[in-house]
Enzyme design. Structure first.
Site, PDB file in Angstrom:
ATOM      1  N   ASP A  92       0.878  -1.237  -0.044  1.00 32.25           N
ATOM      2  CA  ASP A  92      -0.032   0.008  -0.179  1.00 32.25           C
ATOM      3  C   ASP A  92       0.818   1.146   0.209  1.00 32.25           C
ATOM      4  OD1 ASP A  92      -2.174   1.770   0.324  1.00 32.25           O
ATOM      5  OD2 ASP A  92      -2.437   1.574   2.500  1.00 32.25           O
ATOM      6  N   SER A  95      -0.087   4.303   2.883  1.00 37.01           N
ATOM      7  CA  SER A  95       0.136   3.909   4.133  1.00 37.01           C
ATOM      8  C   SER A  95       1.721   3.672   4.562  1.00 37.01           C
ATOM      9  CB  SER A  95      -0.822   3.303   4.841  1.00 37.01           C
ATOM     10  OG  SER A  95      -0.643   1.763   4.528  1.00 37.01           O
ATOM     11  N   ASN A  97       2.993   1.666   7.595  1.00 33.13           N
ATOM     12  CA  ASN A  97       3.133   0.614   8.673  1.00 33.13           C
ATOM     13  C   ASN A  97       3.109  -0.946   7.984  1.00 33.13           C
ATOM     14  OD1 ASN A  97       2.113   3.147  10.356  1.00 33.13           O
ATOM     15  ND2 ASN A  97       3.298   1.882  11.862  1.00 33.13           N
ATOM     16  N   TRP A  99       1.968  -4.437   9.209  1.00 32.92           N
ATOM     17  CA  TRP A  99       1.180  -5.120  10.294  1.00 32.92           C
ATOM     18  C   TRP A  99       0.755  -6.276   9.915  1.00 32.92           C
ATOM     19  CZ3 TRP A  99      -4.016  -6.201  10.454  1.00 32.92           C
ATOM     20  CH2 TRP A  99      -4.684  -5.491   9.658  1.00 32.92           C
ATOM     21  N   TYR A 135      -8.103   3.810  10.522  1.00 31.40           N
ATOM     22  CA  TYR A 135      -8.772   3.513   9.009  1.00 31.40           C
ATOM     23  C   TYR A 135     -10.452   3.752   9.394  1.00 31.40           C
ATOM     24  CZ  TYR A 135      -4.604   0.592   8.006  1.00 31.40           C
ATOM     25  OH  TYR A 135      -3.077   0.410   7.962  1.00 31.40           O
ATOM     26  N   ASP A 275      -1.900   5.860  -5.296  1.00 33.06           N
ATOM     27  CA  ASP A 275      -2.220   4.991  -4.139  1.00 33.06           C
ATOM     28  C   ASP A 275      -2.548   3.433  -4.707  1.00 33.06           C
ATOM     29  OD1 ASP A 275      -2.835   3.926  -1.827  1.00 33.06           O
ATOM     30  OD2 ASP A 275      -4.477   5.164  -1.394  1.00 33.06           O
ATOM     31  N   THR A 278      -5.846   1.824  -3.088  1.00 35.15           N
ATOM     32  CA  THR A 278      -7.378   2.165  -3.623  1.00 35.15           C
ATOM     33  C   THR A 278      -7.469   1.703  -5.095  1.00 35.15           C
ATOM     34  OG1 THR A 278      -7.020   4.265  -2.181  1.00 35.15           O
ATOM     35  CG2 THR A 278      -8.637   4.015  -4.035  1.00 35.15           C
TER      36      THR A 278
END
Length: 374
Positions: A92, A95, A97, A99, A135, A275, A278
């Site tokens: 992505d 963003s 991070n 996780w 989010y 992005d 998306t």
């Protein structure tokens, strides 16, 4: 001198270019539809894509966490720990991070996905730090830890990542990916966690401080994200370099947007984010591009291109790209966005746009490269 040369060659040999295949799976929207839950979900959870980029817009009435991922279908596999534990992640660029679900999480969404078990990894290092990633209205909450993360052929040691303890919304139970690997800038990383690609650059693990994305035109196979390199066989002509307007998301300035020679948006220049997280094109309101289902799918072969002019270069998007056919009906691949007036006119160029162009995300020079697919 010989030792210096030898050490240099060793260091160079450790710099890699690696290609991670992206697989196409069922989107969250498809899974919800197949289980008869889509209409109820959309009615219960209206959302605003802008909440991903403007967290202050998140509220219970306006959005639902991660709903902007409903149509995403492209995921890649990484591994974490020693021995390796595999996870399907969304790469992505919107963003920052990394996780994944963990054994500490009992949310329904976690029980239906691969979960990281720190006890099974000899290289895991725990911390007392918490992480909460917003989010929309909800959040992923958990703890931060360090471990070895392997992305393709790159072994990224001592990488900080989030281990979820709770995950937002039961709808993630139907999500086709386990976690998210953010590729945006450190400035927007939650809890100040170092992003994966930054760690790769800091450790000298990539030959060039850039990565590139290719989404196959046949929609089935061949899509990839390449770390540390550019494969010119996948595009035609030259890369057109566009400077970033902000070092947060991969944000650029667009000159104008036209159709049939008529200005339809971005009259005085506007901002856009490229992005991979998306799926659609997201124009600012008001936009006549967001219209209901088309009466005839054949219209997508006669409608004009949308021309995005960026840094003086025209990037056409044909109707076959921006009109989506699903279950016998056709509709534009646009989703509305509601952004603060102070932010100005704001677009998100998602996978609908990326499908048409090979995209290079260049951290060394803070720029994006675009070239038509070969």
């Amino acid at each position: 001198m010989k030792w210096f040369l030898l050490l240099s060659l060793v260091a160079l040999s450790q710099c890699r270019v690696t290609k991670v295949s992206l697989k196409k799976g069922k989107s969250l929207r498809q899974n919800l539809k197949e289980h008869g839950l889509l209409e109820d979900f959309l009615r219960k959870y209206p959302h605003n894509v802008a909440s991903k980029y403007f967290p202050s817009l998140s509220n219970e009435d306006a959005s639902e966490p991660l709903t902007n991922y409903m149509d995403i279908e492209y995921f890649g596999t990484i591994s974490i720990g020693t021995p390796a534990q595999d996870f399907s992640v969304l790469f992505d660029t919107g963003s920052s991070n990394l996780w994944v679900p963990s054994v500490y999480c009992s949310s329904p969404a976690c029980t239906n996905h691969n979960r990281f078990n720190p006890s099974d990894s000899s290289t895991y290092e725990a911390t007392s730090e918490k992480v909460s990633i917003q989010y929309g209205t909800g959040s992923m909450t958990g703890i931060l830890g360090y471990d070895t993360v392997q992305v393709g052929g790159i072994v990224d040691t001592n990488q900080i990542f989030g281990l979820s303890e709770t995950e937002p919304g039961s709808f993630l139970y139907y999500s086709p990916f386990d976690g998210i690997l953010g590729l945006a800038f450190p400035s927007i990383a939650s809890s100040g966690a170092t992003p994966v690609f930054d760690n790769m650059m800091n450790e000298g693990l990539v030959s060039q401080d850039l990565f590139s994305v290719y989404l196959s035109s046949d929609d089935q196979s061949g899509s990839f994200v390449m770390f540390g390199g550019i494969d010119s066989s996948y595009y035609s002509g030259n890369l057109n370099w566009i400077p970033l307007s902000a070092e947060t998301y991969w944000q650029i300035t667009m000159d104008s947007i036209t159709m049939n020679g008529h200005l339809i948006s971005c009259a005085n220049g506007c901002q856009a984010i490229i992005d991979t997280g998306t799926s659609v094109l997201v124009p600012p309101p008001p936009s006549h591009l967001q219209n209901p289902t088309l009466r005839c799918c054949s219209a997508k072969h006669t409608l004009p291109d949308i021309i995005f002019t960026i840094n003086g270069i025209k990037f056409p998007l044909p109707a076959t790209a921006y009109i989506c056919q699903n279950s016998g009906s056709c509709s534009p691949s646009f989703e509305g966005i509601d952004v603060p007036i102070s932010s100005g006119e704001f677009w998100i160029l998602g996978d609908v746009f990326i499908h048409q162009y090979y995209v290079v995300f260049d951290r060394a020079n803070n720029q994006v490269g675009l070239a038509p697919m070969a």
